[in-house]
Design a protein around this motif. Structure first.
Motif, PDB file in Angstrom:
ATOM      1  N   ALA A 192       0.835  -1.207   0.000  1.00  0.00           N
ATOM      2  CA  ALA A 192       0.000   0.000   0.000  1.00  0.00           C
ATOM      3  C   ALA A 192       0.868   1.255   0.000  1.00  0.00           C
ATOM      4  O   ALA A 192       0.556   2.227  -0.694  1.00  0.00           O
ATOM      5  N   LEU A 193       1.970   1.222   0.745  1.00  0.00           N
ATOM      6  CA  LEU A 193       2.889   2.365   0.758  1.00  0.00           C
ATOM      7  C   LEU A 193       3.465   2.610  -0.627  1.00  0.00           C
ATOM      8  O   LEU A 193       3.521   3.744  -1.095  1.00  0.00           O
ATOM      9  N   VAL A 194       3.863   1.552  -1.288  1.00  0.00           N
ATOM     10  CA  VAL A 194       4.450   1.683  -2.631  1.00  0.00           C
ATOM     11  C   VAL A 194       3.413   2.235  -3.601  1.00  0.00           C
ATOM     12  O   VAL A 194       3.729   3.111  -4.420  1.00  0.00           O
ATOM     13  N   ARG A 195       2.181   1.755  -3.525  1.00  0.00           N
ATOM     14  CA  ARG A 195       1.131   2.246  -4.425  1.00  0.00           C
ATOM     15  C   ARG A 195       0.835   3.728  -4.210  1.00  0.00           C
ATOM     16  O   ARG A 195       0.454   4.430  -5.139  1.00  0.00           O
ATOM     17  N   LEU A 196       1.011   4.212  -2.986  1.00  0.00           N
ATOM     18  CA  LEU A 196       0.675   5.593  -2.673  1.00  0.00           C
ATOM     19  C   LEU A 196       1.840   6.564  -2.884  1.00  0.00           C
ATOM     20  O   LEU A 196       1.668   7.782  -2.717  1.00  0.00           O
ATOM     21  N   LEU A 197       3.004   6.068  -3.268  1.00  0.00           N
ATOM     22  CA  LEU A 197       4.164   6.949  -3.472  1.00  0.00           C
ATOM     23  C   LEU A 197       3.893   8.091  -4.461  1.00  0.00           C
ATOM     24  O   LEU A 197       4.244   9.239  -4.169  1.00  0.00           O
ATOM     25  N   PRO A 198       3.270   7.840  -5.618  1.00  0.00           N
ATOM     26  CA  PRO A 198       3.011   8.964  -6.535  1.00  0.00           C
ATOM     27  C   PRO A 198       2.112  10.046  -5.919  1.00  0.00           C
ATOM     28  O   PRO A 198       2.354  11.240  -6.107  1.00  0.00           O
ATOM     29  N   LYS A 199       1.090   9.624  -5.177  1.00  0.00           N
ATOM     30  CA  LYS A 199       0.200  10.608  -4.540  1.00  0.00           C
ATOM     31  C   LYS A 199       0.943  11.395  -3.462  1.00  0.00           C
ATOM     32  O   LYS A 199       0.750  12.607  -3.328  1.00  0.00           O
ATOM     33  N   LEU A 200       1.776  10.698  -2.712  1.00  0.00           N
ATOM     34  CA  LEU A 200       2.549  11.382  -1.672  1.00  0.00           C
ATOM     35  C   LEU A 200       3.501  12.402  -2.297  1.00  0.00           C
ATOM     36  O   LEU A 200       3.638  13.517  -1.798  1.00  0.00           O
ATOM     37  N   ARG A 201       4.133  12.027  -3.387  1.00  0.00           N
ATOM     38  CA  ARG A 201       5.070  12.953  -4.049  1.00  0.00           C
ATOM     39  C   ARG A 201       4.331  14.173  -4.586  1.00  0.00           C
ATOM     40  O   ARG A 201       4.826  15.303  -4.479  1.00  0.00           O
ATOM     41  N   ARG A 202       3.153  13.947  -5.177  1.00  0.00           N
ATOM     42  CA  ARG A 202       2.369  15.085  -5.689  1.00  0.00           C
ATOM     43  C   ARG A 202       1.998  16.036  -4.561  1.00  0.00           C
ATOM     44  O   ARG A 202       2.116  17.253  -4.683  1.00  0.00           O
ATOM     45  N   TYR A 203       1.556  15.467  -3.435  1.00  0.00           N
ATOM     46  CA  TYR A 203       1.168  16.308  -2.306  1.00  0.00           C
ATOM     47  C   TYR A 203       2.400  17.043  -1.752  1.00  0.00           C
ATOM     48  O   TYR A 203       2.333  18.230  -1.438  1.00  0.00           O
ATOM     49  N   ALA A 204       3.520  16.344  -1.674  1.00  0.00           N
ATOM     50  CA  ALA A 204       4.755  16.977  -1.184  1.00  0.00           C
ATOM     51  C   ALA A 204       5.185  18.110  -2.110  1.00  0.00           C
ATOM     52  O   ALA A 204       5.617  19.171  -1.647  1.00  0.00           O
ATOM     53  N   LEU A 205       5.060  17.898  -3.425  1.00  0.00           N
ATOM     54  CA  LEU A 205       5.384  18.967  -4.378  1.00  0.00           C
ATOM     55  C   LEU A 205       4.453  20.156  -4.223  1.00  0.00           C
ATOM     56  O   LEU A 205       4.882  21.312  -4.337  1.00  0.00           O
ATOM     57  N   SER A 206       3.190  19.883  -3.952  1.00  0.00           N
ATOM     58  CA  SER A 206       2.249  20.998  -3.790  1.00  0.00           C
ATOM     59  C   SER A 206       2.553  21.806  -2.537  1.00  0.00           C
ATOM     60  O   SER A 206       2.314  23.011  -2.506  1.00  0.00           O
ATOM     61  N   LEU A 207       3.104  21.153  -1.523  1.00  0.00           N
ATOM     62  CA  LEU A 207       3.453  21.875  -0.298  1.00  0.00           C
ATOM     63  C   LEU A 207       4.776  22.622  -0.440  1.00  0.00           C
ATOM     64  O   LEU A 207       4.872  23.808  -0.122  1.00  0.00           O
TER      65      LEU A 207
END
Length: 163
Positions: free
Chosen positions: A8-23
């Motif tokens: 689940a962590l691996v699947r969510l990496l792209p979403k986490l990166r997008r959110y981190a970029l937005s911050l």
């Protein structure tokens, strides 16, 4: 940590990166934030309620990591990346030479300190941890951190001749 959690962590990496970029609005900081988030999630995976979605929990960890990073950057002041400004390396003034000599002497003096004092100096003065955080890292009372830091600073000042 079970395999399903890791997947689940691996699947969510792209979403986490997008959110981190937005911050952060910087790819290098976003990568750091994602790494911090994954590390904290793995470390504290037992605190996640498996009946709840994983995304909000991870996003909360990421946001808190961003807040921590922002606070730390504010207290550190302005940093200049030598990659972005290579011309600052070419200045070889007397002040620069003196600063390098002082840094070398300081590093040598820290290396001669007892391990307990050098650790405290590193955590508090270099890494920017609070006394409470350093106490938690070292597993000692806060008062012990304060007294070791005081002794370390006095010993360092004496070794450098700046009493």
């Amino acid at each position: 940590m079970d395999a399903a959690f890791g997947d689940a962590l691996v699947r969510l990496l792209p979403k986490l990166r997008r959110y981190a970029l937005s911050l952060s609005r910087r790819s290098d900081q976003a990568d750091d934030l994602v790494q911090i988030t994954i590390e904290r999630a793995i470390t504290h995976h037992s605190s996640h309620d498996p009946t709840q979605r994983l995304e909000p929990w991870l996003f909360r960890i990421l946001r808190n990591a961003f807040i921590d990073m922002t606070r730390r950057q504010r207290s550190q002041g302005i940093t200049i990346d030598v990659v972005d400004n290579p011309d600052i390396l070419s200045v070889d003034s007397a002040a620069g030479i003196e600063a390098r000599l002082m840094l070398t002497a300081t590093q040598a003096a820290i290396a001669r300190l007892p391990v307990e004092q050098a650790d405290i100096l590193s955590l508090v003065c270099i890494e920017g941890l609070s006394y409470a955080e350093a106490a938690e890292v070292l597993g000692v009372p806060r008062g012990t951190v304060m007294s070791r830091l005081c002794r370390a600073r006095l010993a360092l000042a004496e070794a450098l001749g700046i009493n």
